[in-house]
Design an enzyme around this catalytic site. Sequence first.
Site, PDB file in Angstrom:
ATOM      1  N   GLY A 240      -8.954 -40.920  10.917  1.00  0.00           N
ATOM      2  CA  GLY A 240     -10.149 -41.372  10.205  1.00  0.00           C
ATOM      3  C   GLY A 240     -11.370 -41.542  11.093  1.00  0.00           C
ATOM      4  O   GLY A 240     -12.455 -41.834  10.594  1.00  0.00           O
ATOM      5  N   TYR A 324     -16.505 -31.217  -1.322  1.00  0.00           N
ATOM      6  CA  TYR A 324     -16.959 -32.619  -1.249  1.00  0.00           C
ATOM      7  C   TYR A 324     -18.478 -32.767  -1.256  1.00  0.00           C
ATOM      8  O   TYR A 324     -18.977 -33.888  -1.199  1.00  0.00           O
ATOM      9  CB  TYR A 324     -16.512 -33.282   0.066  1.00  0.00           C
ATOM     10  CG  TYR A 324     -15.107 -33.011   0.511  1.00  0.00           C
ATOM     11  CD1 TYR A 324     -14.032 -33.539  -0.186  1.00  0.00           C
ATOM     12  CD2 TYR A 324     -14.854 -32.269   1.670  1.00  0.00           C
ATOM     13  CE1 TYR A 324     -12.739 -33.311   0.249  1.00  0.00           C
ATOM     14  CE2 TYR A 324     -13.566 -32.050   2.110  1.00  0.00           C
ATOM     15  CZ  TYR A 324     -12.511 -32.563   1.393  1.00  0.00           C
ATOM     16  OH  TYR A 324     -11.237 -32.347   1.823  1.00  0.00           O
ATOM     17  N   CYS A 351     -17.286 -15.372  -5.781  1.00  0.00           N
ATOM     18  CA  CYS A 351     -17.775 -15.426  -7.154  1.00  0.00           C
ATOM     19  C   CYS A 351     -17.569 -16.808  -7.748  1.00  0.00           C
ATOM     20  O   CYS A 351     -16.747 -17.002  -8.668  1.00  0.00           O
ATOM     21  CB  CYS A 351     -17.081 -14.363  -7.994  1.00  0.00           C
ATOM     22  SG  CYS A 351     -17.503 -12.732  -7.398  1.00  0.00           S
ATOM     23  N   GLU A 352     -18.241 -17.758  -7.210  1.00  0.00           N
ATOM     24  CA  GLU A 352     -18.222 -19.139  -7.693  1.00  0.00           C
ATOM     25  C   GLU A 352     -19.622 -19.676  -7.426  1.00  0.00           C
ATOM     26  O   GLU A 352     -20.155 -19.474  -6.321  1.00  0.00           O
ATOM     27  CB  GLU A 352     -17.267 -20.016  -6.861  1.00  0.00           C
ATOM     28  CG  GLU A 352     -15.814 -19.738  -7.018  1.00  0.00           C
ATOM     29  CD  GLU A 352     -15.212 -20.283  -8.301  1.00  0.00           C
ATOM     30  OE1 GLU A 352     -15.856 -21.116  -8.979  1.00  0.00           O
ATOM     31  OE2 GLU A 352     -14.112 -19.841  -8.640  1.00  0.00           O
TER      32      GLU A 352
HETATM   33  N1  LLP Z   1      -3.097 -38.943   9.626  1.00  0.00           N
HETATM   34  C1  LLP Z   1      -2.881 -38.867   8.296  1.00  0.00           C
HETATM   35  C2  LLP Z   1      -1.637 -39.394   7.749  1.00  0.00           C
HETATM   36  C3  LLP Z   1      -3.847 -38.269   7.452  1.00  0.00           C
HETATM   37  O1  LLP Z   1      -3.622 -38.217   6.145  1.00  0.00           O
HETATM   38  C4  LLP Z   1      -5.023 -37.731   8.018  1.00  0.00           C
HETATM   39  C5  LLP Z   1      -6.031 -37.081   7.181  1.00  0.00           C
HETATM   40  C6  LLP Z   1      -5.194 -37.834   9.424  1.00  0.00           C
HETATM   41  C7  LLP Z   1      -4.209 -38.444  10.181  1.00  0.00           C
HETATM   42  C8  LLP Z   1      -6.386 -37.291  10.137  1.00  0.00           C
HETATM   43  O2  LLP Z   1      -7.582 -37.796   9.688  1.00  0.00           O
HETATM   44  P1  LLP Z   1      -8.939 -37.550  10.519  1.00  0.00           P
HETATM   45  O3  LLP Z   1      -8.795 -38.265  11.855  1.00  0.00           O
HETATM   46  O4  LLP Z   1      -9.090 -36.105  10.716  1.00  0.00           O
HETATM   47  O5  LLP Z   1      -9.980 -38.143   9.664  1.00  0.00           O
HETATM   48  N2  LLP Z   1     -10.084 -32.259   4.421  1.00  0.00           N
HETATM   49  C9  LLP Z   1     -10.863 -33.471   4.573  1.00  0.00           C
HETATM   50  C10 LLP Z   1     -10.133 -34.526   5.358  1.00  0.00           C
HETATM   51  C11 LLP Z   1      -8.839 -34.991   4.719  1.00  0.00           C
HETATM   52  C12 LLP Z   1      -8.120 -35.997   5.551  1.00  0.00           C
HETATM   53  C13 LLP Z   1      -6.791 -36.310   4.997  1.00  0.00           C
HETATM   54  N3  LLP Z   1      -5.932 -36.996   5.929  1.00  0.00           N
HETATM   55  C14 LLP Z   1     -12.217 -33.104   5.186  1.00  0.00           C
HETATM   56  O6  LLP Z   1     -12.466 -31.923   5.354  1.00  0.00           O
HETATM   57  O7  LLP Z   1     -13.030 -33.971   5.444  1.00  0.00           O
END
Ligand code: LLP
Length: 431
Positions: A240, A324, A351-352
């Site tokens: 996160g 998003y 095509c969207e």
């Molecule tokens: N650990 C778990 C269990 C997770 O579900 C996630 C992300 C992470 C770690 C890594 O999160 P990060 O540090 O990258 O924020 N596709 C979306 C992000 C979805 C994140 C879902 N889980 C985007 O492009 O922003």
Amino acid sequence: MDEILPHYTEIIDGNLFWDGTNILEVAKDYGTPFIIYSENILRGNYRKIKNAFNKYFKNVSIDFAIKSNFNPSLISILSSEGCGMDASSVNEIKIALLSGVSPDNISFTPNNVTIEELKFAIDKNITINFDSLSQFRMVLDHLPEIVSFRIKIDYGKGEFPGIKTAGKGAKFGEIPELALQGYREAKEKGCRRFGIHVMAGSNVRNADHFKLVAQKILEVVKNFEEELGIEFEFVDMGGGFGVPYRPEEGELDVMDTAKNIADVFKAFYTEKGREIPRLVIEPGRYISSNSGLLVGKITDVKRQESNFTGTDIGMNILMRPALYGAYHHILIANRMNEERKFKTDVTGQICENTDRIGKDVMLQEPQIGDIVAVFNCGAYTMSMASNYNGRLLPMELLISDGKLITIREKDNFQDIVRHTKFYESAKTLKD
Ligand code: LLP
């Protein structure tokens, strides 16, 4: 006012250089589209977050979230730094193993997986953060050595609703009452080693968020330990850790973040008279996002009621803006000395009508054939790309020690039809 440029960029003779590399030359030599990564930036990001957490915690594991980027070369680079991995599928586990990561440095935090996937991880001795009591019960007769649940705390925060991963309405994790029941059943089955996991949201650049998450999960730890008479040997705070997508945005202060979490942990464990257990974090975006640049070509310019700058890098490669409304910084690499006075949406070939990688962007006056560079495409870009409209996945290049290496070849037509059958040949095979 001088334009604020993203980190690691320079302008030389009006052309964009990134991490010391002339992007136009690469585009000329390799053709577009491609994603180019920087080994320097990737390693630097990892070291920055590692140093921050090592400063405040004696025992910390950093598991890169492979879902943000599963290119094996990048995984091997991070592994060579001592970084562990967090996988969300068996295939991600396999990529980690093949890239040389040892099973005890891999965690598995999936959701809605099959019993086969869970057993695969258990047989490899990989720690699972179970997403629900029912998933856990699928392997009651084949329990792992350590049992950990992903807890759905009553708080979550993400840059967009779609990336809020805890709190009301989130599909992830187990509610505390049911997770407690799971730990109880594990204990009855003879399990003696326990961990706990939480992941409250993605792309958060505010260090206070992580303090709140630490407080919330330690409340759960307190209740569960008292209720069950157990001690958790690790607390996994998930990922996160956010990054700036606009050059003018501030960075997340990882030192403050680590300190915030450490303050909460210290107070809690001092009162308990115990050493702080191992802290696990699973950063994805923080490590990979700004280590990748997506490069494409302008293929059309429509001057209509609004302007549409068409490119060969649409939502099939970069899905985040369509999914998003995410912002990615876009530059025309060969017009860096010109003024940005052309207001335009930047679109792809799909095509969207949601196929935009930029909305109302101010660009230099574009021309067909110009080269565009899109920033922060090291995370959640290639790993979310698709073959929609029969488009091919792009190649991936890596700047390593000043040299360029290909870390993924461009797909070809065979790749998209490999597993399908043309009707006549399917009938022949069947007969
Ligand atoms: N650990 C778990 C269990 C997770 O579900 C996630 C992300 C992470 C770690 C890594 O999160 P990060 O540090 O990258 O924020 N596709 C979306 C992000 C979805 C994140 C879902 N889980 C985007 O492009 O922003």
